[in-house]
Structure formats: C-alpha cells, structure tokens
Design an enzyme around this catalytic site. Sequence first.
Site, PDB file in Angstrom:
ATOM      1  N   HIS A   1     -35.776 -15.933 -32.640  1.00 10.79           N
ATOM      2  CA  HIS A   1     -37.075 -15.712 -32.003  1.00 10.79           C
ATOM      3  C   HIS A   1     -37.731 -14.427 -32.531  1.00 10.79           C
ATOM      4  O   HIS A   1     -38.877 -14.449 -32.996  1.00 10.79           O
ATOM      5  CB  HIS A   1     -36.884 -15.620 -30.486  1.00 10.79           C
ATOM      6  CG  HIS A   1     -38.131 -15.315 -29.724  1.00 10.79           C
ATOM      7  ND1 HIS A   1     -38.852 -16.276 -29.055  1.00 10.79           N
ATOM      8  CD2 HIS A   1     -38.816 -14.159 -29.525  1.00 10.79           C
ATOM      9  CE1 HIS A   1     -39.915 -15.732 -28.490  1.00 10.79           C
ATOM     10  NE2 HIS A   1     -39.910 -14.438 -28.749  1.00 10.79           N
ATOM     11  N   GLU A   2     -36.986 -13.327 -32.458  1.00 13.98           N
ATOM     12  CA  GLU A   2     -37.578 -12.035 -32.853  1.00 13.98           C
ATOM     13  C   GLU A   2     -37.876 -11.994 -34.355  1.00 13.98           C
ATOM     14  O   GLU A   2     -38.871 -11.409 -34.774  1.00 13.98           O
ATOM     15  CB  GLU A   2     -36.667 -10.872 -32.447  1.00 13.98           C
ATOM     16  CG  GLU A   2     -36.413 -10.755 -30.933  1.00 13.98           C
ATOM     17  CD  GLU A   2     -37.679 -10.643 -30.086  1.00 13.98           C
ATOM     18  OE1 GLU A   2     -38.718 -10.172 -30.590  1.00 13.98           O
ATOM     19  OE2 GLU A   2     -37.638 -11.058 -28.903  1.00 13.98           O
TER      20      GLU A   2
ATOM     21  N   HIS B   1     -41.190 -13.322 -35.016  1.00 16.58           N
ATOM     22  CA  HIS B   1     -42.226 -12.280 -34.884  1.00 16.58           C
ATOM     23  C   HIS B   1     -42.243 -11.387 -36.134  1.00 16.58           C
ATOM     24  O   HIS B   1     -43.303 -11.039 -36.663  1.00 16.58           O
ATOM     25  CB  HIS B   1     -41.912 -11.381 -33.685  1.00 16.58           C
ATOM     26  CG  HIS B   1     -42.229 -11.973 -32.343  1.00 16.58           C
ATOM     27  ND1 HIS B   1     -43.504 -12.347 -31.981  1.00 16.58           N
ATOM     28  CD2 HIS B   1     -41.438 -12.223 -31.264  1.00 16.58           C
ATOM     29  CE1 HIS B   1     -43.470 -12.809 -30.719  1.00 16.58           C
ATOM     30  NE2 HIS B   1     -42.242 -12.747 -30.278  1.00 16.58           N
TER      31      HIS B   1
ATOM     32  N   GLU C   1     -46.614 -15.003 -30.619  1.00 15.86           N
ATOM     33  CA  GLU C   1     -45.553 -15.755 -29.942  1.00 15.86           C
ATOM     34  C   GLU C   1     -45.385 -17.154 -30.555  1.00 15.86           C
ATOM     35  O   GLU C   1     -44.281 -17.703 -30.553  1.00 15.86           O
ATOM     36  CB  GLU C   1     -45.850 -15.842 -28.443  1.00 15.86           C
ATOM     37  CG  GLU C   1     -44.694 -16.308 -27.585  1.00 15.86           C
ATOM     38  CD  GLU C   1     -43.501 -15.336 -27.525  1.00 15.86           C
ATOM     39  OE1 GLU C   1     -43.622 -14.187 -28.005  1.00 15.86           O
ATOM     40  OE2 GLU C   1     -42.452 -15.740 -27.023  1.00 15.86           O
TER      41      GLU C   1
END
Length: 488
Positions: free
Chosen positions: A259-260, A263, A289
Amino acid sequence: MEDKLGKLKAELVELSKLGSAMAVLGWDQEVNLPAKAHRFRGEVNALLSSQLHQRFTAPEFVALVEELAKADGLDGDGKVIARETWRDVSRARKLPPEFVANMARLTTAGFQAWAEARQKSDFKIFLPALQKIIDMKRREAELIGYSDSPYDALLDEFEPGMTTKRLDELVTPLAKQLSELIKQAKGKKVPVLPSLDYPIDKQIAMNEEIAKAIGYDLAAGRIDASPHPFTTSFHPTDVRVTTRYDKEDFWVSTGSVIHEVGHALYEQGLPANAFGNPLGEAVSLGIHESQSRGWENFVGRSRPFADYLNTLLVKHFGETPYTAEQLHAWLNRVQPSLIRVEADEVTYNLHIVLRYEVEAGLMKGEIKPADLPSVWSQKMKDYLGLDVPDDARGVLQDVHWSHGSVGYFPTYALGNLYAAQFFNAAKKALPNLEAGFAKGEFKDYLAWLRQNIHSKGRRYSPEELVQKVTGEPLNSKYLVNHLRAKLS
Ligand code: MG
C-alpha cells in the site's frame, strides 16, 4: 512575464526545500522521537511552520502570484503553475500566522496525547487535546469560508473541488450497496490460513523484495517501522515508507508495504525537474490513495499475485502449509472487523462512511468530542454489527485527528473509487496486464500509471484527470462490480 514566472518558480523551490526539512522532522517524530522530546519538537514545528507560512503569504510574493494568475500570455505549463499556486496562496492567506503556529503546537501535543491514550486505551487522556483541535478546525472552516457545509472548507484542502454534496452522491449509495453485499455474505464460511511463524527479519527481507519488484527505488527511499504506516516525500529522490509487524500475520506488514509503496511510486514518479511547483506535485489525496489501493487491492489481492506471493513466502519462510489458491481466498475474505487499517476491501468503505458522518457532525457541532466513544459504538453496531470492546479498538485507532487532519478520511473511499476506475482503464489498454503479476512482472502497469497519472502533477483537477484517463466521470460502478465479484 517569463522573468516573473522564473522568479515564482525559484521561490517555490526554496519554499519546498523548507517544507522538505519540516517533513524530515515529521518522519523523525513518528519513527524515532524519544518520549521526552515532544515538547521541544512542538516548539520547533511551530516556529518553522509559522515562518514558512509567513514567507508563503508575504505581500510581495502574493502580488507576484496574483499578477501571474491573472495574466494572459503564459504558456500551458506556466498557466498551471500560476493557477495552482494562486489556489494555495489564496487558501493560506485566510489563516493568520498565530493560528498556524498554534495549530502546529497543538497537534504536536495532540499526537503525544493520542499515542498515550491509545496505548492505555483511555479516550479521556486524548479528549482535552481533541476538544481544542476540533474548536480550531471549526474556526479554520469559518476563516476559509464555504457556501454549503463547514466540512466543505476542510475537504477542499485534501481533495480540490470535493464537497459534501458530491460526496453524498458518491458515497451514500455505495454504503447501501455494500451493506447489502455484507448481508449476503453473512453466514458464509470465512477462509482461514493455517498458522505459520513469520520472523520479523524475514518479513523485512520479503517486503523489500516485493517493493523492489513492483518498482520502488530503494536507493531513493527506505522502509522503517512506525505504529501507523505512512509515506512521506522530501523529493522524488527521497520518498520513505513505514510499516508495522505481526509475527503471526505477515500480511500486516506486507500489505502495508505494498500500500505505502503505491503512494511512494507516485511520489518517485513525479517530474523531478518540476520539484517545488504544482507540476511536480500530487493532485489530491484521493488520487494519491488510488495509487496505494491500486497496488494493494487490484494487484496484491489478485489471483495471479497469490502465485507470486506464495513463491516468495516459500523462499523466505520455508514450505507453507497452504496453496496459492488458499492464500488468495484468505487475502480476499470478507468479515466485519473493528480496525479500519485491517479491514477487508468490502467493509473498509463502511469504516470511512462512519468517520465521514462523525467528522461532518463534529464540524456542524451536532456531535460533541466528549460523546465520541458512544457515537462510535452505535455506528459500529449499525454498520458492521460489532460491539466495540475498548477505546483503542474504537475511537482511538486512527492518528488523523491528533494531526489536525479533519476531512481527510473521505479521500480513502474516493481512492477506492478512483482505483477501481483506473484499473479498469489500465486493463483495457493492457490486455495481458494481470498475467504478468504471477511472474512478478509489474513494469507495464507502473509505466501506464507513470504516463497517465504520475507525470501529470497538478495539471488537471482530480475529476478532470479521471475523465481524461477513463473517459467518464468518477462513479462507483467499477468498485461495486469488483467487490461483488469478490463475494461470488
Ligand atoms: Mg494510504
């Protein structure tokens, strides 16, 4: 006019360097700060943010931006830089320097109070700081101004152009459809994964391997541990992520890393030659996001990815007591749970609807901070059918309010909507996209994101970008189809 644009760009680069220095302090605060250092760090943050704010709103600078924003004769890039900087300056000017310094001091203390409260699972420890923060945010909304709801003034900071009205159009029907899906899933057996020990050093090694494979440049970033995973960027050559670890569940760290890193890939992919100006900046938190959700949910939870992941699990932890098929079923299980960051894809959006309603209520004064634990419990019961056992697993689970971030949560649900719509467009453009995931090949997807989204900076508004990339306005059709397929 070109001279003046050059002057503006040079000043923006300096301001961004100062902003980067502050961001390094912010990263340090969450990853490394000794317990006694908070008060002094709060003073440092207050000084730096008020000085940065003063420089950004200095009369000479404001006049330069205004002149450029209203001038004819700038080229396309120059026009975007002037337009977006004027947007930022206009907003910043509405907040007096003392307000900005107070907020920085308050949120540093707030973060400390939140961390202690969460550790002891006692909302009363956080309440005094939270009360002050909410009062300040209500004042901020009045200072910024709004036409419909005070919440709109805060939303606009994170998602330019977003309003309560538009959000209600997108999110309210989504909540209804999701509640239906959850009802249908009730009583179905929830897949479990046979247990295995996942030593943390091995998790770190596997996570690094995945991060590299999906395109994260570790020479321009790093992965650390923090209680609340996050990504921060100082420049496209220094974009850092954090995660957290659970020895019994590797996905707590691996899912967060994917997820990160989603980003981080956006930040590493912004044009470095536009550093400091809007062409080198992410367009909104919702679009941000969508990048993390795209990688986490549409890549990381796909069936082909489970083949790749299971190979890596065997490599790092030894033979696994499950198959890729079981792994995939487990990664996609749907089960109402208390913690937002651990929620499955279907119920996740209901965690956001809850927070959206709570925040809008706080801003309108319809909900009092002191009542939050009971409001929270009631909504958890209504939406997810769960009893909240304690504050740590209820109202204290998220860091956002301690930072003064109100109006931020809806960008998570928007991110899911954008991600589904973008992924559908990527699949149309790249028919063999998913087959590569099984072999650990992600280059084509990243290249598509770089070309269509990362390289654009703030050239288009979030809604314009969606229209351009997918050929239609933002809607919930693709997300609902994706989640429905998960449950069938
Ligand atoms: Mg995120």
